[in-house]
Design a protein around this motif. Structure first.
Motif, PDB file in Angstrom:
ATOM      1  N   PHE A 171       0.832  -1.196   0.000  1.00  0.00           N
ATOM      2  CA  PHE A 171       0.000   0.000   0.000  1.00  0.00           C
ATOM      3  C   PHE A 171       0.870   1.250   0.000  1.00  0.00           C
ATOM      4  O   PHE A 171       1.873   1.320   0.703  1.00  0.00           O
ATOM      5  N   THR A 172       0.495   2.216  -0.815  1.00  0.00           N
ATOM      6  CA  THR A 172       1.183   3.513  -0.826  1.00  0.00           C
ATOM      7  C   THR A 172       0.285   4.569  -0.208  1.00  0.00           C
ATOM      8  O   THR A 172      -0.926   4.401  -0.100  1.00  0.00           O
ATOM      9  N   GLY A 173       0.903   5.704   0.185  1.00  0.00           N
ATOM     10  CA  GLY A 173       0.124   6.833   0.672  1.00  0.00           C
ATOM     11  C   GLY A 173      -0.151   6.841   2.157  1.00  0.00           C
ATOM     12  O   GLY A 173      -0.919   7.664   2.645  1.00  0.00           O
ATOM     13  N   ARG A 214      -7.603  11.770  -1.808  1.00  0.00           N
ATOM     14  CA  ARG A 214      -7.786  11.820  -3.254  1.00  0.00           C
ATOM     15  C   ARG A 214      -8.034  10.428  -3.826  1.00  0.00           C
ATOM     16  O   ARG A 214      -8.846  10.241  -4.730  1.00  0.00           O
ATOM     17  N   LYS A 215      -7.326   9.445  -3.279  1.00  0.00           N
ATOM     18  CA  LYS A 215      -7.535   8.069  -3.735  1.00  0.00           C
ATOM     19  C   LYS A 215      -8.956   7.606  -3.431  1.00  0.00           C
ATOM     20  O   LYS A 215      -9.632   6.994  -4.254  1.00  0.00           O
ATOM     21  N   ILE A 216      -9.413   7.896  -2.206  1.00  0.00           N
ATOM     22  CA  ILE A 216     -10.741   7.454  -1.783  1.00  0.00           C
ATOM     23  C   ILE A 216     -11.819   8.109  -2.640  1.00  0.00           C
ATOM     24  O   ILE A 216     -12.785   7.464  -3.064  1.00  0.00           O
ATOM     25  N   GLY A 270     -10.594   5.117  -5.397  1.00  0.00           N
ATOM     26  CA  GLY A 270     -10.684   4.299  -4.205  1.00  0.00           C
ATOM     27  C   GLY A 270      -9.333   3.739  -3.805  1.00  0.00           C
ATOM     28  O   GLY A 270      -8.323   3.951  -4.467  1.00  0.00           O
ATOM     29  N   ILE A 271      -9.318   3.030  -2.669  1.00  0.00           N
ATOM     30  CA  ILE A 271      -8.083   2.430  -2.176  1.00  0.00           C
ATOM     31  C   ILE A 271      -7.818   1.163  -2.972  1.00  0.00           C
ATOM     32  O   ILE A 271      -8.621   0.230  -2.973  1.00  0.00           O
TER      33      ILE A 271
END
Length: 418
Positions: A316-318, A327-329, A333-334
């Protein structure tokens, strides 16, 4: 009845060398999982990477046994039972071999022995006990037949992550993050008395002042709920609410800290033997307190599962960039990456930002590794509607009876892979 609609102590430095084609199990050297090289050449992964024997277990669908396994659920598979917990619902127990619904274990409520929801449960497979968390230090204990046995109280109340792991009539707790109240990194308790029998003192005391805490709700397949900390000095850290640092299999205990590169077999709280080391190179770091810039584009491993033949891991990154995570969510999404290491061949495979695996049988939908059973079988889940949809493309003569009779609102079908 009508059918209706889961290294104790400071990390030692390891000499990391790339895995060759020779069998690591015969070399006598510590296997090294070269994730750095695998990330440079990602591959589509298949269920067959985890084993060639697949068993399907359709969970019986009754009014009292409705299941919808998802991000808010938890499943633990022993060598006899499939236990499914959901928020604000009692724990459901199914027969592992047949999928037949057996019983509810305990009940939801505020009375003696009752619990708020069955996702906050842990299992001691060897002692055949189920533990429901009632508070940070109290657990209600049941046997697998559904009988309430007792409530245990553990003395320490200083774990920000709060999770405990149960094995061989012992309870283990591991502190992912140091704080002002924490004096030890790990504890062991004898049950049912809850007497502390061992502890390991922290090698570092960090009195950092917190600025923000953010929960990251992950699925059981991802490794459970994470928390991210921001400190006033600009550094970050993270921990896991479900204490997935521990894993039990066939009565043995294993440990992989989020910020260490090595998976260990444990004896009590102590490292008995290293199983394998992870090499991320330029793609990762194991600093417990990092700046956002220091972890930009790098990976951590929130979940590691080991069954004696393969090591499965998520990447996992971030984790040190809350704005990036938001921003991903809000966007795609994750999307964690996954990987597998074959201890016999030394082969490493990484599938980037995809958790679903190709199925070796034509027409079958992709599957996702959900958890590992306590006897070393990989466990995946198929929602019934996905199989009903896929059935249209599978010749009738190739369909087992359970698939022919499946309805969209039936309970999920569990895959056991070995």
């Amino acid at each position: 009845m009508k059918k209706t609609k889961t290294i104790i102590g400071t990390c030692i430095g390891l000499l990391l060398t790339a895995c060759g084609s020779n069998n690591p199990m015969n070399s006598g050297e510590l296997p090294v999982i070269n994730i750095e090289a695998a990330l440079q050449s990602p591959q589509e992964m298949s269920v067959s990477d985890f084993g060639d024997k697949i068993t399907y277990v359709p969970l019986e669908t009754l009014d009292e046994s409705l299941v919808k396994l998802g991000s808010s659920s938890k499943m633990i598979v022993t060598n006899e039972y499939i236990l499914v917990g959901e928020l604000s619902a009692p724990l459901l127990c199914f027969d592992r071999a047949t999928g037949k619904f057996l019983r509810k274990i305990g009940s939801v409520g505020q009375g003696p022995g009752e619990y708020s929801g069955s996702t906050d449960m842990e299992v001691d497979a060897e002692a055949k006990r189920v533990y429901f968390r009632a508070s940070p230090t109290q657990y209600h204990c049941y046997d697998f037949e559904g009988k309430f046995l007792n409530t245990i109280t553990l003395p320490e109340d200083n774990f920000m992550m709060g999770g405990h792991h149960f094995a061989n009539n012992q309870a283990y707790a591991y502190c992912n993050l140091a704080n002002a109240a924490t004096t030890c990194r790990a504890y062991a308790y004898q049950l049912p008395e809850g007497i502390c029998t061992d502890s390991l003192v922290l090698s570092e005391r960090v009195a950092k002042k917190q600025k923000a805490v953010m929960p990251v709700s992950g699925t059981e397949a991802f490794g459970g709920r994470l928390f991210m900390w921001e400190y006033e000095d600009g550094t970050w850290s993270a921990g896991n609410r479900l204490n997935s640092t521990y894993q039990s299999m066939d009565g043995k205990l294993y440990h992989k800290d989020l910020f260490c590169d090595t998976l260990f077999q444990m004896k009590g709280l102590h490292r008995e033997a290293p199983i394998a080391a992870f090499h991320l190179g330029n793609y990762g770091g194991y600093g417990r307190y990092e700046t956002t810039g220091g972890m930009e584009g790098k990976y951590v491993l929130p979940r590691v599962l080991f069954n004696g033949e393969h090591i499965y891991f998520t990447l996992f990154t971030g984790l040190y960039d809350i704005q990036g995570l938001i921003r991903k969510i809000k966007g795609e999404g994750i999307r964690p990456s996954i990987g597998i290491y074959n201890l016999r061949t030394g082969e490493v495979k990484v599938q980037k930002e995809k958790m679903y695996l190709q199925h070796p049988d034509e027409g079958m939908p992709k599957a996702c590794i959900y958890t590992l059973s306590t006897d070393g079988h990989w466990v995946a889940v198929y929602q019934a509607e996905k199989l009903v949809e896929a059935r249209e493309n599978i010749p009738a003569e190739n369909q087992p009876e359970w698939m022919k009779n499946l309805e969209e609102d039936d309970n999920p079908v569990i895959l056991m892979i070995k």
